[in-house]
Write a protein that holds these residues in place. Structure first.
Motif, PDB file in Angstrom:
ATOM      1  N   ARG A   1     116.156 146.529  -9.856  1.00 27.56           N
ATOM      2  CA  ARG A   1     116.815 145.469 -10.638  1.00 27.56           C
ATOM      3  C   ARG A   1     115.987 144.186 -10.623  1.00 27.56           C
ATOM      4  NH1 ARG A   1     122.590 147.162  -8.263  1.00 27.56           N
ATOM      5  NH2 ARG A   1     123.224 148.538  -9.961  1.00 27.56           N
ATOM      6  N   ARG A   2     115.474 143.837  -9.454  1.00 29.98           N
ATOM      7  CA  ARG A   2     114.657 142.618  -9.325  1.00 29.98           C
ATOM      8  C   ARG A   2     113.384 142.731 -10.169  1.00 29.98           C
ATOM      9  NH1 ARG A   2     114.737 142.410  -4.160  1.00 29.98           N
ATOM     10  NH2 ARG A   2     112.775 143.481  -3.776  1.00 29.98           N
ATOM     11  N   ARG A   3     112.704 143.858 -10.058  1.00 30.68           N
ATOM     12  CA  ARG A   3     111.465 144.043 -10.834  1.00 30.68           C
ATOM     13  C   ARG A   3     111.741 144.071 -12.328  1.00 30.68           C
ATOM     14  NH1 ARG A   3     107.225 147.946  -7.713  1.00 30.68           N
ATOM     15  NH2 ARG A   3     107.248 146.782  -5.763  1.00 30.68           N
ATOM     16  N   THR A   4     112.836 144.702 -12.726  1.00 28.16           N
ATOM     17  CA  THR A   4     113.179 144.783 -14.144  1.00 28.16           C
ATOM     18  C   THR A   4     113.471 143.404 -14.714  1.00 28.16           C
ATOM     19  OG1 THR A   4     113.990 147.044 -13.877  1.00 28.16           O
ATOM     20  CG2 THR A   4     114.771 145.840 -15.798  1.00 28.16           C
ATOM     21  N   ARG A   5     114.166 142.577 -13.931  1.00 28.37           N
ATOM     22  CA  ARG A   5     114.452 141.203 -14.389  1.00 28.37           C
ATOM     23  C   ARG A   5     113.162 140.416 -14.607  1.00 28.37           C
ATOM     24  NH1 ARG A   5     118.724 141.383 -10.660  1.00 28.37           N
ATOM     25  NH2 ARG A   5     117.460 140.364  -9.072  1.00 28.37           N
ATOM     26  N   LEU A   6     112.206 140.587 -13.713  1.00 26.34           N
ATOM     27  CA  LEU A   6     110.945 139.853 -13.807  1.00 26.34           C
ATOM     28  C   LEU A   6     110.020 140.413 -14.882  1.00 26.34           C
ATOM     29  CD1 LEU A   6     110.195 139.355 -10.008  1.00 26.34           C
ATOM     30  CD2 LEU A   6     111.003 137.639 -11.637  1.00 26.34           C
ATOM     31  N   ASN A   7     109.992 141.749 -14.989  1.00 27.72           N
ATOM     32  CA  ASN A   7     109.081 142.391 -15.937  1.00 27.72           C
ATOM     33  C   ASN A   7     109.583 143.810 -16.181  1.00 27.72           C
ATOM     34  OD1 ASN A   7     106.841 144.087 -16.840  1.00 27.72           O
ATOM     35  ND2 ASN A   7     105.553 142.289 -16.507  1.00 27.72           N
ATOM     36  N   ALA A   8     110.090 144.072 -17.372  1.00 23.02           N
ATOM     37  CA  ALA A   8     110.698 145.365 -17.690  1.00 23.02           C
ATOM     38  C   ALA A   8     109.733 146.534 -17.467  1.00 23.02           C
ATOM     39  CB  ALA A   8     111.206 145.371 -19.128  1.00 23.02           C
ATOM     40  N   THR A   9     108.465 146.341 -17.763  1.00 17.38           N
ATOM     41  CA  THR A   9     107.479 147.408 -17.575  1.00 17.38           C
ATOM     42  C   THR A   9     107.306 147.742 -16.101  1.00 17.38           C
ATOM     43  OG1 THR A   9     106.333 146.768 -19.590  1.00 17.38           O
ATOM     44  CG2 THR A   9     105.093 148.100 -18.018  1.00 17.38           C
ATOM     45  N   ARG A  10     107.256 146.729 -15.256  1.00 17.36           N
ATOM     46  CA  ARG A  10     107.142 146.973 -13.809  1.00 17.36           C
ATOM     47  C   ARG A  10     108.362 147.719 -13.284  1.00 17.36           C
ATOM     48  NH1 ARG A  10     106.236 142.544  -9.899  1.00 17.36           N
ATOM     49  NH2 ARG A  10     105.791 144.274  -8.525  1.00 17.36           N
ATOM     50  N   GLY A  11     109.529 147.353 -13.769  1.00 19.43           N
ATOM     51  CA  GLY A  11     110.754 148.053 -13.367  1.00 19.43           C
ATOM     52  C   GLY A  11     110.735 149.512 -13.786  1.00 19.43           C
ATOM     53  N   LEU A  12     110.283 149.759 -15.000  1.00 18.73           N
ATOM     54  CA  LEU A  12     110.203 151.123 -15.509  1.00 18.73           C
ATOM     55  C   LEU A  12     109.225 151.959 -14.694  1.00 18.73           C
ATOM     56  CD1 LEU A  12     110.950 153.232 -17.633  1.00 18.73           C
ATOM     57  CD2 LEU A  12     109.139 152.263 -19.078  1.00 18.73           C
ATOM     58  N   ARG A  13     108.071 151.410 -14.389  1.00 23.34           N
ATOM     59  CA  ARG A  13     107.069 152.131 -13.588  1.00 23.34           C
ATOM     60  C   ARG A  13     107.578 152.389 -12.165  1.00 23.34           C
ATOM     61  NH1 ARG A  13     102.228 152.637 -15.969  1.00 23.34           N
ATOM     62  NH2 ARG A  13     101.865 151.410 -17.843  1.00 23.34           N
ATOM     63  N   TYR A  14     108.297 151.438 -11.618  1.00 28.90           N
ATOM     64  CA  TYR A  14     108.904 151.619 -10.299  1.00 28.90           C
ATOM     65  C   TYR A  14     109.858 152.816 -10.324  1.00 28.90           C
ATOM     66  CZ  TYR A  14     111.596 150.618  -6.078  1.00 28.90           C
ATOM     67  OH  TYR A  14     112.214 150.707  -4.857  1.00 28.90           O
ATOM     68  N   LEU A  15     110.729 152.866 -11.323  1.00 27.00           N
ATOM     69  CA  LEU A  15     111.679 153.969 -11.455  1.00 27.00           C
ATOM     70  C   LEU A  15     110.949 155.300 -11.628  1.00 27.00           C
ATOM     71  CD1 LEU A  15     114.577 155.010 -11.713  1.00 27.00           C
ATOM     72  CD2 LEU A  15     114.518 154.316 -14.127  1.00 27.00           C
TER      73      LEU A  15
END
Length: 133
Positions: A40-54
């Motif tokens: 959630r934190r990464r997605t808020r900051l940068n959607a691409t980073r959140g997606l790659r994390y998932l």
């Protein structure tokens, strides 16, 4: 002694499409309690980073399930297995509930590595037995 090796290659676009269809419920199904907060934190900051994390966590759980020989059947389940970072940043497996008990009874230890590049995320897991059960 190595008792299992697992690897998984995940198309980040496929994770994006599933997330688009199912929304946050998909992430909640796959991620454990610590991972969901990081996502959630990464997605808020940068959607691409959140997606790659998932995507990397999805790949790691697939690789882990292969390494332990269970696939996605109990006691293995998505959110019972988390990939968290050690203080130095190295990824490590953290297990919960019945899966943690099952793993500990067998005196197993897991090692994981993750990577993502472009539209692909990959994980490699080695499971070893630390001493005879």
């Amino acid at each position: 002694m190595i008792v299992g090796i697992g690897t998984d290659l995940c198309d980040v676009r496929r994770i994006a499409a599933t997330l688009e269809r199912r929304g946050e419920r998909f992430a909640e199904k796959v991620l454990g309690p610590n991972e969901i907060e990081v996502w959630r934190r990464r997605t808020r900051l940068n959607a691409t980073r959140g997606l790659r994390y998932l995507a990397t966590r999805f790949a790691a759980k697939e690789a882990f399930s292969k390494a332990i020989g269970l696939g996605m059947r109990l006691p293995m389940w998505w959110n019972r297995c988390e990939v968290v970072n050690a203080p130095g940043g190295r990824p490590q497996i953290r297990l919960h509930g019945e899966l943690a008990d099952w793993f500990d009874q067998r005196r197993l230890q897991a090692h994981v590595t993750l990577t993502d590049e472009g539209d692909m995320a990959a994980a490699f897991v080695i499971v070893e037995q630390t001493s005879p059960p």
